[in-house]
Scaffold this motif. Structure first.
Motif, mmCIF file in Angstrom:
data_model
loop_
_atom_site.group_PDB
_atom_site.id
_atom_site.type_symbol
_atom_site.label_atom_id
_atom_site.label_comp_id
_atom_site.label_asym_id
_atom_site.label_seq_id
_atom_site.Cartn_x
_atom_site.Cartn_y
_atom_site.Cartn_z
ATOM 1 N N ARG A 112 -18.788 -13.450 16.837
ATOM 2 C CA ARG A 112 -17.472 -13.699 17.025
ATOM 3 C C ARG A 112 -16.510 -12.513 16.609
ATOM 4 N NH1 ARG A 112 -16.335 -19.023 18.760
ATOM 5 N NH2 ARG A 112 -18.154 -20.259 18.451
ATOM 6 N N LYS A 113 -16.687 -12.055 15.494
ATOM 7 C CA LYS A 113 -15.988 -10.991 14.808
ATOM 8 C C LYS A 113 -16.171 -9.546 15.801
ATOM 9 C CE LYS A 113 -15.829 -7.698 10.974
ATOM 10 N NZ LYS A 113 -16.376 -7.249 9.563
ATOM 11 N N VAL A 114 -17.475 -9.383 16.386
ATOM 12 C CA VAL A 114 -17.792 -8.310 17.129
ATOM 13 C C VAL A 114 -16.843 -8.179 18.342
ATOM 14 C CG1 VAL A 114 -19.511 -7.158 18.643
ATOM 15 C CG2 VAL A 114 -19.945 -7.453 16.232
ATOM 16 N N ILE A 115 -16.889 -9.355 18.971
ATOM 17 C CA ILE A 115 -16.159 -9.773 20.259
ATOM 18 C C ILE A 115 -14.719 -9.508 20.003
ATOM 19 C CG2 ILE A 115 -15.529 -11.526 21.936
ATOM 20 C CD1 ILE A 115 -18.498 -12.386 21.656
ATOM 21 N N ARG A 174 -9.680 -3.569 20.766
ATOM 22 C CA ARG A 174 -9.795 -2.121 20.928
ATOM 23 C C ARG A 174 -9.507 -2.195 22.303
ATOM 24 N NH1 ARG A 174 -14.389 1.337 19.711
ATOM 25 N NH2 ARG A 174 -12.839 2.918 20.455
ATOM 26 N N LYS A 175 -9.977 -2.973 23.281
ATOM 27 C CA LYS A 175 -9.691 -3.137 24.660
ATOM 28 C C LYS A 175 -8.190 -3.409 24.975
ATOM 29 C CE LYS A 175 -10.822 -5.805 28.529
ATOM 30 N NZ LYS A 175 -11.319 -7.154 29.065
ATOM 31 N N GLU A 204 -4.389 0.188 17.725
ATOM 32 C CA GLU A 204 -4.588 1.182 16.705
ATOM 33 C C GLU A 204 -5.439 0.909 15.746
ATOM 34 O OE1 GLU A 204 -4.139 4.819 17.053
ATOM 35 O OE2 GLU A 204 -3.390 4.139 18.998
ATOM 36 N N THR A 205 -5.223 -0.354 15.012
ATOM 37 C CA THR A 205 -6.132 -0.801 13.998
ATOM 38 C C THR A 205 -6.561 -2.033 14.410
ATOM 39 O OG1 THR A 205 -4.201 -1.590 12.734
ATOM 40 C CG2 THR A 205 -4.835 0.423 12.279
ATOM 41 N N CYS A 206 -7.739 -2.507 14.106
ATOM 42 C CA CYS A 206 -8.345 -3.967 14.567
ATOM 43 C C CYS A 206 -9.202 -4.243 13.120
ATOM 44 C CB CYS A 206 -9.192 -3.830 15.564
ATOM 45 S SG CYS A 206 -8.523 -3.361 17.217
ATOM 46 N N GLU A 207 -8.743 -5.650 12.802
ATOM 47 C CA GLU A 207 -9.562 -6.257 11.579
ATOM 48 C C GLU A 207 -10.279 -7.380 12.009
ATOM 49 O OE1 GLU A 207 -7.107 -6.214 7.957
ATOM 50 O OE2 GLU A 207 -5.982 -4.593 8.810
#
Length: 96
Positions: A79-82, A88-89, A93-96
């Motif tokens: 779920r985190k990877v998705i 990003r899609k 700029e920043t994704c957590e």
């Protein structure tokens, strides 16, 4: 498209799992006393086998608990990877 995303997810999880120390889920072998033919030689043999079966049951329960914990960890990671991919899609700029 979903297949490509899940391929990315699986590859990311696999690389993460290799980096982490993964606890191995194991079950003790079946007690030998239940694999023998005939009645127990005496009450002491019966009691010893009963204890061996109880211990075996404990390892089976621990195995399933371990499996559930690992599955939960993999699910959270997927779920985190998705979530990170979707972030990003969207061009953040920043994704957590």
């Amino acid at each position: 498209m979903k297949t490509a995303i899940w391929t990315i997810v699986v590859l990311c999880i696999a690389s993460t799992a290799q980096a982490d120390t993964v606890k191995e889920c194991v079950v003790d072998p079946m007690p030998e006393c239940v694999q023998q033919n005939g009645a127990f030689a005496d009450k002491a043999a019966e009691q010893a086998c009963r204890q061996a079966v109880k211990e075996y049951q404990r390892t089976v329960t621990a195995f399933w608990d371990c499996q559930r914990a690992q599955a939960s960890k993999v699910d959270r990671e997927a779920r985190k990877v998705i979530r990170l991919f979707n972030c990003r899609k969207r061009g953040k700029e920043t994704c957590e």
